[in-house]
Every structure is written in structure tokens, then in C-alpha cells.
Write an enzyme that holds these catalytic residues in place. Structure first.
Site, short mmCIF file in Angstrom:
data_model
loop_
_atom_site.label_atom_id
_atom_site.label_comp_id
_atom_site.label_asym_id
_atom_site.label_seq_id
_atom_site.Cartn_x
_atom_site.Cartn_y
_atom_site.Cartn_z
N ARG A 163 0.79 -1.23 -0.02
CA ARG A 163 0.02 0.07 0.05
C ARG A 163 0.88 1.26 -0.15
O ARG A 163 1.91 1.17 0.52
CB ARG A 163 -0.89 -0.03 1.08
CG ARG A 163 -0.43 0.43 2.60
CD ARG A 163 -0.03 1.65 3.23
NE ARG A 163 0.08 1.66 4.42
CZ ARG A 163 0.93 2.55 5.28
NH1 ARG A 163 1.76 3.43 4.50
NH2 ARG A 163 1.09 2.42 6.52
N ARG A 266 -5.54 5.76 0.88
CA ARG A 266 -4.43 4.60 0.73
C ARG A 266 -4.93 3.87 -0.41
O ARG A 266 -6.08 3.28 -0.15
CB ARG A 266 -4.70 3.98 2.27
CG ARG A 266 -4.17 4.75 3.76
CD ARG A 266 -2.65 4.66 3.56
NE ARG A 266 -2.08 5.17 4.69
CZ ARG A 266 -2.03 4.89 5.86
NH1 ARG A 266 -2.40 3.84 6.17
NH2 ARG A 266 -1.27 5.65 6.88
N CYS A 308 0.95 11.34 9.46
CA CYS A 308 1.84 10.78 10.23
C CYS A 308 3.25 10.68 9.61
O CYS A 308 3.54 10.24 8.45
CB CYS A 308 1.69 9.29 10.68
SG CYS A 308 2.66 8.34 11.97
N THR A 310 5.70 8.67 10.07
CA THR A 310 6.34 7.23 9.74
C THR A 310 5.74 6.95 8.41
O THR A 310 6.54 5.90 7.82
CB THR A 310 5.49 6.25 10.74
OG1 THR A 310 4.01 6.15 10.61
CG2 THR A 310 5.77 6.65 12.26
N GLU A 351 -1.70 -2.90 12.91
CA GLU A 351 -0.79 -2.21 13.90
C GLU A 351 -1.65 -2.01 15.36
O GLU A 351 -2.95 -2.05 15.30
CB GLU A 351 -0.41 -0.81 13.62
CG GLU A 351 -1.35 0.20 13.67
CD GLU A 351 -0.71 1.61 13.44
OE1 GLU A 351 -1.56 2.34 12.96
OE2 GLU A 351 0.32 1.73 13.88
P1 ADP Z 1 -1.78 -0.10 6.90
O1 ADP Z 1 -1.39 1.13 7.73
O2 ADP Z 1 -0.76 -0.42 6.09
O3 ADP Z 1 -3.16 0.13 6.44
P2 ADP Z 1 -2.78 -1.48 9.29
O4 ADP Z 1 -1.76 -2.03 10.31
O5 ADP Z 1 -3.56 -0.46 9.69
O6 ADP Z 1 -1.86 -1.20 8.02
O7 ADP Z 1 -3.57 -2.82 8.54
C1 ADP Z 1 -4.72 -2.47 8.02
C2 ADP Z 1 -5.26 -3.64 7.45
O8 ADP Z 1 -4.62 -4.58 6.48
C3 ADP Z 1 -5.26 -4.66 8.63
O9 ADP Z 1 -6.68 -5.54 8.68
C4 ADP Z 1 -4.45 -5.84 8.38
O10 ADP Z 1 -4.89 -7.13 9.05
C5 ADP Z 1 -4.47 -5.73 6.76
N1 ADP Z 1 -3.33 -6.29 6.25
C6 ADP Z 1 -1.91 -5.86 6.30
N2 ADP Z 1 -1.06 -6.65 5.74
C7 ADP Z 1 -1.72 -7.78 5.10
C8 ADP Z 1 -1.34 -8.59 4.45
N3 ADP Z 1 -0.25 -8.84 4.05
N4 ADP Z 1 -2.42 -9.50 3.83
C9 ADP Z 1 -3.84 -9.45 4.41
N5 ADP Z 1 -3.90 -8.33 4.96
C10 ADP Z 1 -3.15 -7.45 5.58
N1 DAR Z 2 -0.72 5.39 16.98
C1 DAR Z 2 0.63 5.94 16.45
C2 DAR Z 2 0.88 5.40 15.08
C3 DAR Z 2 2.44 5.44 14.69
C4 DAR Z 2 2.45 4.88 13.02
N2 DAR Z 2 1.15 4.16 12.58
C5 DAR Z 2 0.38 4.87 11.86
N3 DAR Z 2 0.72 6.26 11.45
N4 DAR Z 2 -0.79 4.23 11.42
C6 DAR Z 2 1.90 5.74 17.38
O1 DAR Z 2 2.39 6.53 17.77
O2 DAR Z 2 1.66 4.48 17.98
#
Ligand code: ADP
Ligand code: DAR
Length: 393
Positions: A163, A266, A308, A310, A351
Site C-alpha cells: 500500500r 490509501r 503521520c 512514519t 498495528e
Molecule cells: P496500514 O497502515 O498499512 O493500512 P494496518 O496495520 O492498519 O496497516 O492494517 C490495515 C489492514 O490491512 C489490517 O486489517 C491488516 O490485517 C491488513 N493487512 C496488512 N497486511 C496484510 C497482508 N499481507 N495480508 C492481508 N491483510 C493485511
Molecule cells: N498510533 C501511532 C501511530 C504510529 C504509526 N502508525 C500509523 N501512522 N498508523 C503511534 O504513535 O503508535
């Protein structure tokens, strides 16, 4: 409290991180605005109280690590020129959530330069050494045919996802958006995406009006963003929810676009199995196509701008859902080994979640100071090493 003090009368022009917005014409508004450059006492009181609590806590956040008393005193009276964002708007999430990993967000693009004394050391630490004198490289997706399937036998990898994030030029970030802007952005995004053809062809589904059952199923299947993230809520990023929020996806749900969760957009490619090459090619095609239709906020030094820090730069996170039961017998050990390859370990639902059934989300951590291709290659090579290690145990 907090929030962009002058969002109602501010220009809606998002500005470059160096605050390169066009100066407003000399009107009596300047007099009003000059008063607005002062941070009000209630905000200062909240900052002092929050800072004292954080300093006394055992927080491991980068905010705690780098918000020294000197930096705090230097920044606490500053505000961004266009939207009046204060230090409180930048750090309130980390003040309220001591378990944050990072703890700060940019309410608008100018925050990255106005509050650089705090953002720059945090960016350097998170992105593995991207100094304030460094410049992010130009976008480069590389040779998309050089990445293949990380697990052709399907022994370890359940699914693969790549992504990136994009911010629409002309709009600030979540805490400074008005309800009208949320609605305007949703309309702009859904109408632009309706022009996509072939494998990318799909439909936009607003969160407004979506049944809880449909929403929860999309979240449980990892397609839709979670709701009510306390870190985003504390950052004032969930106002007017669910207005302006939604998801676009093709029939196969291998190409998806989130609208106004944490970032304006995203853009996501994902599928079952370990064929990183196919997932990557789909994302590159989609981003190149969308970029022809919508101008995105980009800064000369920081790369693509996001809410963010990051996610700045390439904004790319390439991840696998993977089972490595021997390595993962001890999560701390798994994180230590993954860290050697600049990889980040998240739980099954992303996360701030835990692993379910031994499924971990492992991805590249660095997004700045390297190209899009290098970020994905770093994940590719790291995951290949983890699989080699797992199979040797
Ligand atoms: P991002 O910030 O990249 O969107 P998140 O940690 O918020 O990541 O995850 C968003 C969603 O994407 C969650 O439901 C997570 O389980 C899913 N996800 C992340 N990587 C994968 C993957 N390799 N396969 C399936 N789902 C994924
Ligand atoms: N909750 C913030 C997020 C850190 C990075 N992840 C983002 N941007 N979705 C933290 O400081 O943990």
C-alpha cells in the site's frame, strides 16, 4: 481543545512543508490573524500538564524520547501560519496515549517545518537515519518484473499486500478538514476512481449508510480500515465520522482505495499467497493511473506528504501475513530478528493488535531515504531471510 484554530478562515491551500503558501492579501484579516499567532493560555496549560505527565511516565514513545524541555519550550508558543495548528495539535495523541510508538502527527503540511525541531529527530530515528539535511529521492518504482513469488510452495505466506498513502493537493490533514471538505474530497475521489478500467474497475462504497454487518465483514477480511483507533481519535483525526470516509474496491478485492481514514488516500493491492511481483505490479499500475487524474501533495525534501511522519517519503508499506511458528515462539525474539532486516512486526489485524492463530503481519519499516522499489525490495529480502531461518530451525 486543540484542532486548527483558524481552519474556518484559513486558505484551503495545503502548503509545502516549508510553509510555501502564497501570502494572504493585506487586509484587516492580517490584524485578526496576527492576534491568532498567539497560542491561547488554555492550550499552554494543557501542554504544560501533558508534558509533565509524559516526562514522569515510563513511555517508550519517540515523542518522549525527543521532546526535551528545551524543544518543548521552544515550540509551545508556535502555530502554523495557514491553519493555526499548535504543538498541542501535533503531540496530543502521544500525551494521551503513553503507549504510542511514535506519538505525533502533522495537522497540516506546514507543521513539518514549524515544528521541525521535534519532527526531524523523530523522522531520523524512525526511518533509520534520514537526517534533517537529507533529501528523499524522486519516485522510482524500479523494474516491476524483478520481484517474484516469495513462497511458491505456499508453506508460510498466507497473503501479500502493498500500500501507499497520498494526500490531495489543496487540503490539510484530518484535524484541519471541515465537514464540507470531507464531503468534497469523497465526491472527488469516488468520481475519479469511477474512471478506472480493466482489473482496477470497481465501485466506491461510502461508510455513510454502510450496514455495521457489511462494515465488520470487510474489516474482519482485512479489506477495510478499523474504526475508533484511539491514537487517531486523540489526534483529532476522526471528526465528522463517518462523513467523507469510504472504500473503493474491484470485484476481486485485490485492488482497494481507502478514503479519509488516517490519510486522504490509501491505495492498496493485495491477494492470497506470496506473489509479491503480481501485487506490486498492480499497485504501480494503479498509482500511475490515479496520479494522472488527481494532483498529490509532495515536498522536495520529505517526498509524498502524509498525516503521520512514519509514512512520509515513499509512503509504501509492503507486508505479508505469514506463519513462522518456530521464530514466533517468542514475539520479542521474532521482532529482534525482523529488526535486523529493517522489518516491522504487527498483529493479524494490523498495528496495535496481537497475532491470531500465529499469523503475523511483517513489513518494511523504512519509507524515507530510499525509493519505492528499494522499500519493497527491503521487505522482499527480509522475508526471504526469515523463511530461510524458519526452515532451518
Ligand atoms: P496500514 O497502515 O498499512 O493500512 P494496518 O496495520 O492498519 O496497516 O492494517 C490495515 C489492514 O490491512 C489490517 O486489517 C491488516 O490485517 C491488513 N493487512 C496488512 N497486511 C496484510 C497482508 N499481507 N495480508 C492481508 N491483510 C493485511
Ligand atoms: N498510533 C501511532 C501511530 C504510529 C504509526 N502508525 C500509523 N501512522 N498508523 C503511534 O504513535 O503508535
Amino acid at each position: 481543545m486543540g484542532g486548527c484554530a483558524s481552519k474556518d478562515k484559513a486558505k484551503t491551500e495545503a502548503t509545502g512543508a516549508n510553509g510555501s503558501n502564497t501570502p494572504a492579501p493585506a487586509t484587516n484579516e492580517d490584524d485578526v490573524k496576527s492576534e491568532d499567532t498567539m497560542v491561547d493560555q488554555a492550550v499552554l496549560d494543557k501542554l504544560e500538564a501533558g508534558y509533565a505527565k509524559l516526562a514522569a511516565s515510563d513511555s517508550k514513545s519517540l515523542l518522549k524520547k525527543f521532546l526535551t524541555k528545551e524543544v518543548f519550550d521552544n515550540l509551545k508558543t508556535k502555530k502554523t501560519p495557514s491553519f493555526g495548528s499548535s504543538l498541542l495539535d501535533v503531540i496530543q495523541s502521544g500525551l494521551e496515549n503513553h503507549d504510542s510508538g511514535v506519538g505525533i502527527y502533522a495537522p497540516d503540511a506546514e507543521a513539518y517545518s514549524v515544528f521541525a525541531d521535534l519532527f526531524d529527530p523523530i523522522i531520523e530515528d524512525y526511518h533509520g537515519g534520514f537526517k534533517k539535511t537529507d533529501k528523499h529521492p524522486p519516485k522510482d518504482w524500479g523494474d516491476v518484473d524483478t520481484l517474484g513469488n516469495l513462497d511458491p510452495a505456499g508453506e508460510y505466506i498466507i497473503s501479500t499486500r502493498v500500500r501507499c498513502g497520498r494526500s490531495l493537493e489543496g487540503y490539510p490533514f484530518n484535524p484541519c478538514l471541515t465537514e464540507a471538505q470531507y464531503k468534497e474530497m469523497e465526491e472527488k475521489v469516488s468520481s475519479t476512481l469511477s474512471g478506472l478500467e480493466g482489473e482496477l474497475k470497481g465501485q466506491f462504497y461510502p461508510l455513510t449508510g454502510m450496514t455495521k454487518e457489511v462494515q465488520q465483514k470487510l474489516i474482519d477480511d482485512h479489506f477495510l480500515f478499523k474504526e475508533g483507533d484511539r491514537f487517531l481519535q486523540a489526534a483529532n483525526a476522526c471528526r465528522f465520522w463517518p462523513t467523507g470516509r469510504g472504500i473503493y474496491h474491484n470485484d476481486a478485492k485485490t485492488f482497494l482505495v481507502w478514503c479519509n481514514e488516517e490519510d486522504h488516500l490509501r491505495i492498496i493491492s493485495m491477494q492470497m499467497g506470496g506473489d509479491l511481483g503480481q501485487v506490486y505490479r498492480r499497485l504501480v499500475t494503479a498509482v500511475n493511473d490515479i496520479e494522472k487524474r488527481i494532483p498529490f501533495s509532495h515536498d522536495d525534501r520529505l517526498g509524498f506528504l502524509t498525516f503521520c511522519p512514519t509514512n512520509l517519503g515513499t509512503t509504501v508499506r509492503a507486508s505479508v501475513h505469514i506463519k513462522v511458528p518456530k521464530l514466533a515462539a517468542d514475539r520479542a525474539k521474532l521482532e529482534e530478528v525482523a529488526g535486523k532486516y529493517n522489518l516491522q512486526v504487527r498483529g493479524t489485524r494490523g498495528e496495535h493488535t496481537e497475532a491470531e492463530g500465529g499469523v503475523y503481519d511483517i513489513s518494511n519499516k523504512r519509507r524515507m531515504g530510499l525509493t519505492e522499489y528499494e522499500a519493497v525490495k527491503e521487505m522482499h529480502d527480509g522475508i526471504a531471510e526469515l523463511i530461510k531461518l524458519e526452515s532451518s530451525l
